[in-house]
Design a protein around this motif. Structure first.
Motif, PDB file in Angstrom:
ATOM      1  N   LYS A  28      -3.470  -1.216  -0.875  1.00  0.00           N
ATOM      2  CA  LYS A  28      -2.218  -1.524  -0.185  1.00  0.00           C
ATOM      3  C   LYS A  28      -1.199  -0.419  -0.396  1.00  0.00           C
ATOM      4  N   LYS A  29      -1.149   0.073  -1.629  1.00  0.00           N
ATOM      5  CA  LYS A  29      -0.221   1.158  -1.961  1.00  0.00           C
ATOM      6  C   LYS A  29      -0.543   2.401  -1.129  1.00  0.00           C
ATOM      7  N   GLN A  30      -1.832   2.706  -0.994  1.00  0.00           N
ATOM      8  CA  GLN A  30      -2.250   3.877  -0.207  1.00  0.00           C
ATOM      9  C   GLN A  30      -1.935   3.677   1.278  1.00  0.00           C
ATOM     10  N   MET A  31      -2.116   2.467   1.789  1.00  0.00           N
ATOM     11  CA  MET A  31      -1.857   2.202   3.207  1.00  0.00           C
ATOM     12  C   MET A  31      -0.385   2.396   3.555  1.00  0.00           C
ATOM     13  N   LEU A  32       0.497   2.087   2.618  1.00  0.00           N
ATOM     14  CA  LEU A  32       1.927   2.165   2.885  1.00  0.00           C
ATOM     15  C   LEU A  32       2.563   3.488   2.464  1.00  0.00           C
ATOM     16  N   ASP A  33       1.769   4.362   1.833  1.00  0.00           N
ATOM     17  CA  ASP A  33       2.285   5.643   1.343  1.00  0.00           C
ATOM     18  C   ASP A  33       2.364   6.650   2.493  1.00  0.00           C
ATOM     19  N   MET A  34       3.574   6.967   2.911  1.00  0.00           N
ATOM     20  CA  MET A  34       3.764   7.872   4.049  1.00  0.00           C
ATOM     21  C   MET A  34       3.532   9.341   3.683  1.00  0.00           C
ATOM     22  N   SER A  35       3.399   9.661   2.419  1.00  0.00           N
ATOM     23  CA  SER A  35       3.125  11.043   2.029  1.00  0.00           C
ATOM     24  C   SER A  35       1.659  11.419   2.282  1.00  0.00           C
ATOM     25  N   LEU A  36       0.793  10.414   2.435  1.00  0.00           N
ATOM     26  CA  LEU A  36      -0.614  10.669   2.751  1.00  0.00           C
ATOM     27  C   LEU A  36      -0.763  10.924   4.254  1.00  0.00           C
ATOM     28  N   THR A  37      -1.880  11.539   4.616  1.00  0.00           N
ATOM     29  CA  THR A  37      -2.131  11.792   6.032  1.00  0.00           C
ATOM     30  C   THR A  37      -2.540  10.492   6.720  1.00  0.00           C
ATOM     31  N   ALA A  38      -2.485  10.507   8.033  1.00  0.00           N
ATOM     32  CA  ALA A  38      -2.829   9.318   8.802  1.00  0.00           C
ATOM     33  C   ALA A  38      -4.297   8.935   8.597  1.00  0.00           C
ATOM     34  N   GLU A  39      -5.159   9.933   8.458  1.00  0.00           N
ATOM     35  CA  GLU A  39      -6.585   9.660   8.252  1.00  0.00           C
ATOM     36  C   GLU A  39      -6.821   8.982   6.903  1.00  0.00           C
ATOM     37  N   GLN A  40      -6.110   9.450   5.875  1.00  0.00           N
ATOM     38  CA  GLN A  40      -6.263   8.856   4.547  1.00  0.00           C
ATOM     39  C   GLN A  40      -5.782   7.407   4.543  1.00  0.00           C
ATOM     40  N   ARG A  41      -4.655   7.170   5.220  1.00  0.00           N
ATOM     41  CA  ARG A  41      -4.138   5.806   5.300  1.00  0.00           C
ATOM     42  C   ARG A  41      -5.076   4.908   6.088  1.00  0.00           C
ATOM     43  N   GLU A  42      -5.662   5.437   7.146  1.00  0.00           N
ATOM     44  CA  GLU A  42      -6.597   4.658   7.948  1.00  0.00           C
ATOM     45  C   GLU A  42      -7.868   4.347   7.165  1.00  0.00           C
ATOM     46  N   THR A  43      -8.334   5.300   6.376  1.00  0.00           N
ATOM     47  CA  THR A  43      -9.506   5.081   5.526  1.00  0.00           C
ATOM     48  C   THR A  43      -9.217   3.979   4.506  1.00  0.00           C
ATOM     49  N   ALA A  44      -8.028   4.031   3.907  1.00  0.00           N
ATOM     50  CA  ALA A  44      -7.634   2.999   2.946  1.00  0.00           C
ATOM     51  C   ALA A  44      -7.558   1.641   3.633  1.00  0.00           C
ATOM     52  N   SER A  45      -7.072   1.635   4.860  1.00  0.00           N
ATOM     53  CA  SER A  45      -6.971   0.388   5.618  1.00  0.00           C
ATOM     54  C   SER A  45      -8.348  -0.203   5.894  1.00  0.00           C
ATOM     55  N   LYS A  46      -9.309   0.648   6.259  1.00  0.00           N
ATOM     56  CA  LYS A  46     -10.671   0.173   6.526  1.00  0.00           C
ATOM     57  C   LYS A  46     -11.310  -0.387   5.257  1.00  0.00           C
ATOM     58  N   LYS A  47     -11.088   0.286   4.126  1.00  0.00           N
ATOM     59  CA  LYS A  47     -11.622  -0.211   2.855  1.00  0.00           C
ATOM     60  C   LYS A  47     -10.971  -1.543   2.488  1.00  0.00           C
ATOM     61  N   PHE A  48      -9.661  -1.643   2.738  1.00  0.00           N
ATOM     62  CA  PHE A  48      -8.935  -2.873   2.438  1.00  0.00           C
ATOM     63  C   PHE A  48      -9.488  -4.041   3.247  1.00  0.00           C
ATOM     64  N   HIS A  49      -9.741  -3.808   4.525  1.00  0.00           N
ATOM     65  CA  HIS A  49     -10.226  -4.871   5.402  1.00  0.00           C
ATOM     66  C   HIS A  49     -11.701  -5.190   5.170  1.00  0.00           C
ATOM     67  N   SER A  50     -12.410  -4.314   4.455  1.00  0.00           N
ATOM     68  CA  SER A  50     -13.813  -4.600   4.148  1.00  0.00           C
ATOM     69  C   SER A  50     -13.961  -5.451   2.884  1.00  0.00           C
ATOM     70  N   LEU A  51     -12.863  -5.681   2.162  1.00  0.00           N
ATOM     71  CA  LEU A  51     -12.911  -6.539   0.983  1.00  0.00           C
ATOM     72  C   LEU A  51     -13.172  -7.982   1.418  1.00  0.00           C
ATOM     73  N   PRO A  52     -13.705  -8.811   0.527  1.00  0.00           N
ATOM     74  CA  PRO A  52     -13.948 -10.219   0.891  1.00  0.00           C
ATOM     75  C   PRO A  52     -12.651 -10.937   1.242  1.00  0.00           C
ATOM     76  N   ARG A  53     -12.728 -11.875   2.161  1.00  0.00           N
ATOM     77  CA  ARG A  53     -11.540 -12.630   2.567  1.00  0.00           C
ATOM     78  C   ARG A  53     -10.965 -13.434   1.405  1.00  0.00           C
ATOM     79  N   ASN A  54     -11.851 -13.959   0.571  1.00  0.00           N
ATOM     80  CA  ASN A  54     -11.395 -14.791  -0.535  1.00  0.00           C
ATOM     81  C   ASN A  54     -10.757 -13.980  -1.658  1.00  0.00           C
TER      82      ASN A  54
END
Length: 101
Positions: A28-54
């Motif tokens: 979550k911290k990586q997704m919201l960090d604007m100092s990272l590139t858009a690709e890095q944030r998108e990668t973090a977002s994909k990893k975040f959404h691949s976590l279990p729902r529970n």
């Protein structure tokens, strides 16, 4: 009394939430960090959404410690209203006095 399977399901969810808490916070911290590139944030977002729902804490349900009842739950005591009343009448809960006038 709640079904044992429902109570066990909640316990399992709580373990999953605890297991993934640090990983979720970091992603979550990586997704919201604007100092990272858009690709890095998108990668973090994909990893975040691949976590279990529970793994999300919002999927937990507060239940009575004794009966497992989900409704009428008092956070301060961890009990449902029925068991809270019973224990208050017995004097098992220190500092809690039933109202009378």
């Amino acid at each position: 009394m709640a079904k044992r399977c429902m109570v066990n399901r909640e316990i399992k969810k709580a373990k999953t939430v605890k297991k993934y808490a640090a990983k979720r916070a970091e992603l979550k911290k990586q997704m919201l960090d604007m100092s990272l590139t858009a690709e890095q944030r998108e990668t973090a977002s994909k990893k975040f959404h691949s976590l279990p729902r529970n793994a999300s804490p919002s999927r937990l349900r507060n239940r009575c410690e004794i009966t497992g009842r989900p409704h009428g739950y008092y956070r301060k005591f961890g009990l449902s209203r029925n068991k809270l009343r019973e224990h208050a009448m017995k004097g098992d809960i220190p500092g809690l006095v039933m109202a009378s006038w």
